[in-house]
Design an enzyme around this catalytic site. Sequence first.
Site, PDB file in Angstrom:
ATOM      1  N   HIS A   1     -25.983   0.969 -29.897  1.00  0.00           N
ATOM      2  CA  HIS A   1     -24.909   0.507 -29.240  1.00  0.00           C
ATOM      3  C   HIS A   1     -23.906   1.296 -29.021  1.00  0.00           C
ATOM      4  CE1 HIS A   1     -25.580  -3.940 -30.878  1.00  0.00           C
ATOM      5  NE2 HIS A   1     -26.184  -3.149 -31.981  1.00  0.00           N
TER       6      HIS A   1
ATOM      7  N   ASN B   1     -27.300  -0.753 -36.357  1.00  0.00           N
ATOM      8  CA  ASN B   1     -27.442  -1.376 -37.569  1.00  0.00           C
ATOM      9  C   ASN B   1     -28.673  -1.275 -38.258  1.00  0.00           C
ATOM     10  OD1 ASN B   1     -24.653  -2.380 -37.153  1.00  0.00           O
ATOM     11  ND2 ASN B   1     -25.366  -3.656 -35.817  1.00  0.00           N
TER      12      ASN B   1
ATOM     13  N   ASP C   1     -25.829  -5.059 -23.016  1.00  0.00           N
ATOM     14  CA  ASP C   1     -25.884  -6.052 -23.950  1.00  0.00           C
ATOM     15  C   ASP C   1     -25.607  -7.370 -23.423  1.00  0.00           C
ATOM     16  OD1 ASP C   1     -25.860  -5.665 -27.451  1.00  0.00           O
ATOM     17  OD2 ASP C   1     -25.193  -7.695 -26.370  1.00  0.00           O
ATOM     18  N   ILE C   2     -26.337  -8.274 -23.841  1.00  0.00           N
ATOM     19  CA  ILE C   2     -26.270  -9.858 -23.112  1.00  0.00           C
ATOM     20  C   ILE C   2     -25.013 -10.522 -23.638  1.00  0.00           C
ATOM     21  CG2 ILE C   2     -27.515 -10.978 -24.979  1.00  0.00           C
ATOM     22  CD1 ILE C   2     -28.965 -12.272 -22.666  1.00  0.00           C
TER      23      ILE C   2
ATOM     24  N   GLY D   1     -26.339  -6.033 -40.075  1.00  0.00           N
ATOM     25  CA  GLY D   1     -26.444  -6.833 -39.043  1.00  0.00           C
ATOM     26  C   GLY D   1     -27.273  -6.691 -37.965  1.00  0.00           C
ATOM     27  N   GLN D   2     -28.472  -6.005 -38.280  1.00  0.00           N
ATOM     28  CA  GLN D   2     -29.313  -5.733 -37.396  1.00  0.00           C
ATOM     29  C   GLN D   2     -30.057  -7.042 -36.981  1.00  0.00           C
ATOM     30  OE1 GLN D   2     -32.795  -2.901 -38.609  1.00  0.00           O
ATOM     31  NE2 GLN D   2     -33.291  -2.910 -36.565  1.00  0.00           N
ATOM     32  N   SER D   3     -30.180  -7.322 -35.811  1.00  0.00           N
ATOM     33  CA  SER D   3     -30.837  -8.836 -35.450  1.00  0.00           C
ATOM     34  C   SER D   3     -32.188  -8.470 -34.653  1.00  0.00           C
ATOM     35  CB  SER D   3     -29.706  -9.640 -34.663  1.00  0.00           C
ATOM     36  OG  SER D   3     -29.565  -8.892 -33.802  1.00  0.00           O
TER      37      SER D   3
ATOM     38  N   HIS E   1     -32.280   0.674 -31.832  1.00  0.00           N
ATOM     39  CA  HIS E   1     -31.165   0.798 -30.548  1.00  0.00           C
ATOM     40  C   HIS E   1     -29.971   1.289 -30.893  1.00  0.00           C
ATOM     41  CE1 HIS E   1     -31.022  -3.052 -32.676  1.00  0.00           C
ATOM     42  NE2 HIS E   1     -29.984  -3.253 -32.368  1.00  0.00           N
TER      43      HIS E   1
END
Length: 113
Positions: free
Chosen positions: A101, A86, A31-32, A92-94, A99
């Site tokens: 986490h 999410n 993750d960035i 909180g899914q952006s 995906h």
Amino acid sequence: MKNDCLFCAIAAGEIPSSKVYEDELCYAFYDIAPQAPTHFLVIPKEHIGSVAEVNDANSGVVAHIFEVIAKVAGELGLESYRVVSNIGEQAGQSVHHLHFHVLSGRDMTWPPG
Ligand code: 5GP
Ligand code: ZN
């Protein structure tokens, strides 16, 4: 591959990422903006919007992703970790490509915030 999907582009190698694992069905990368000492994401290469779009026709890749999570976590020596997905804005899914986490390396609270 869906146009204008960030994670489709990452899975295709069009946008650089730090690879953890890859096979014909899925891709894992760090993750960035890590939220734990170890934080990577595992995505299907095919576009699925979220868990809400998992169905009889595409659930095989989800089972495969969980096998990959177990294998990669073992290879990284993770003894305790959390797997999170999410779904939707309130959760909180952006990024609207399925995906999971994988977070590890610090104490975690329950219930999640
Ligand atoms: P969500 O908020 O949808 O549950 O998770 C999306 C995750 O993708 C976030 O943790 C965010 O930091 C990560 N992310 C967003 N853009 C990029 C990117 O370009 N590269 C990487 N490696 N991670 C990203
Ligand atoms: Zn996508």
